[in-house]
Motif scaffolding. Sequence first.
Motif, short mmCIF file in Angstrom:
data_model
loop_
_atom_site.label_atom_id
_atom_site.label_comp_id
_atom_site.label_asym_id
_atom_site.label_seq_id
_atom_site.Cartn_x
_atom_site.Cartn_y
_atom_site.Cartn_z
N ALA A 1 0.86 -1.19 0.00
CA ALA A 1 0.00 0.00 0.00
C ALA A 1 0.89 1.23 0.00
CB ALA A 1 -0.92 0.01 1.22
N GLY A 2 0.49 2.23 -0.76
CA GLY A 2 1.19 3.51 -0.76
C GLY A 2 0.33 4.54 -0.06
N VAL A 3 0.96 5.38 0.75
CA VAL A 3 0.21 6.40 1.48
C VAL A 3 1.05 7.67 1.59
CG1 VAL A 3 0.96 5.48 3.73
CG2 VAL A 3 -1.08 6.88 3.60
N GLN A 4 0.41 8.79 1.32
CA GLN A 4 1.11 10.06 1.44
C GLN A 4 1.50 10.30 2.90
OE1 GLN A 4 -0.92 13.39 -0.39
NE2 GLN A 4 -1.54 12.13 -2.12
N PRO A 5 2.70 10.82 3.15
CA PRO A 5 3.14 11.05 4.52
C PRO A 5 2.19 11.92 5.35
CG PRO A 5 5.01 11.19 3.04
CD PRO A 5 3.77 11.07 2.18
N ARG A 6 1.44 12.78 4.72
CA ARG A 6 0.51 13.65 5.47
C ARG A 6 -0.82 12.96 5.80
NH1 ARG A 6 -2.76 17.11 1.36
NH2 ARG A 6 -2.32 15.99 -0.55
N GLU B 1 8.17 0.22 4.65
CA GLU B 1 9.41 -0.28 4.05
C GLU B 1 10.27 0.83 3.47
OE1 GLU B 1 8.09 -3.29 1.28
OE2 GLU B 1 8.25 -4.80 2.86
N GLY B 2 9.69 1.98 3.25
CA GLY B 2 10.49 3.06 2.69
C GLY B 2 9.64 4.16 2.11
N LEU B 3 10.29 5.09 1.47
CA LEU B 3 9.63 6.23 0.85
C LEU B 3 9.84 6.18 -0.66
CD1 LEU B 3 8.20 9.03 1.24
CD2 LEU B 3 10.49 10.02 1.16
N ALA B 4 8.75 6.19 -1.40
CA ALA B 4 8.83 6.28 -2.86
C ALA B 4 8.70 7.77 -3.19
CB ALA B 4 7.72 5.47 -3.51
N GLN C 1 3.75 13.41 -5.91
CA GLN C 1 3.63 13.25 -4.46
C GLN C 1 4.46 12.06 -3.97
OE1 GLN C 1 1.71 15.32 -2.48
NE2 GLN C 1 1.34 16.52 -4.32
N ASP C 2 5.13 12.26 -2.84
CA ASP C 2 5.83 11.16 -2.17
C ASP C 2 4.81 10.23 -1.54
OD1 ASP C 2 8.19 12.52 -2.75
OD2 ASP C 2 8.51 13.22 -0.69
N HIS C 3 5.19 8.97 -1.43
CA HIS C 3 4.35 7.98 -0.74
C HIS C 3 5.23 7.05 0.08
CE1 HIS C 3 1.22 9.21 -3.53
NE2 HIS C 3 0.36 8.53 -2.81
#
Length: 183
Positions: free
Chosen positions: A133-138, A154-157, A168-170
């Motif tokens: 799952a990808g989720v925006q840091p905010r 697991e990390g930041l894409a 947007q980062d996820h």
Amino acid sequence: MYYRGSQFFIRPYVLEDADALSDLMVRNRELFDPFTPTRNESYYTAAEQRKNIELWTQAREADERYSFGIFAAATDQLIGDISLFEVARGPLQKCMLGYCLDMLHNGKGIVSEAVRVIVDFAFEEAGFHRIEAGVQPRNRGSIRVLEKAGFQREGLARKNVKIHGEWQDHYIYAILEEDIRRD
């Protein structure tokens, strides 16, 4: 095929859900909009949702996507969506998870429980090894949902998804079948 939680049930969409799905998206457009890629206006119509449901039904039969509505147990009203998509079989055996819930039902633990139910489906019935799952840091609420369900960050894409013209980062979260303790 129904999957039950304490306050809801989950089932695959049928064509008769198109009006309710359209209503859900229109009512919650402002809430969902910051976290979803730009959608054209036709997306919010029942006609477009009928097309989506037809495509999702075909994709389910082809083992490419599993889309479910989340329905309130007390009223049978459609209150959310939860899907397994970007299915990769062969040596990967993984998929992505996405979900949304009507703003009137947020904060009641429904999505957290729905994610646990869909994770069980993914591992026990669909035979996946890994769910991402990808989720925006905010998006702190969604981060809490994933962590409560046992997903690990697991990390930041970086600049992973283009939303409303901006990359947007996820955070990337994942859960493996072996992470679920079975008693």
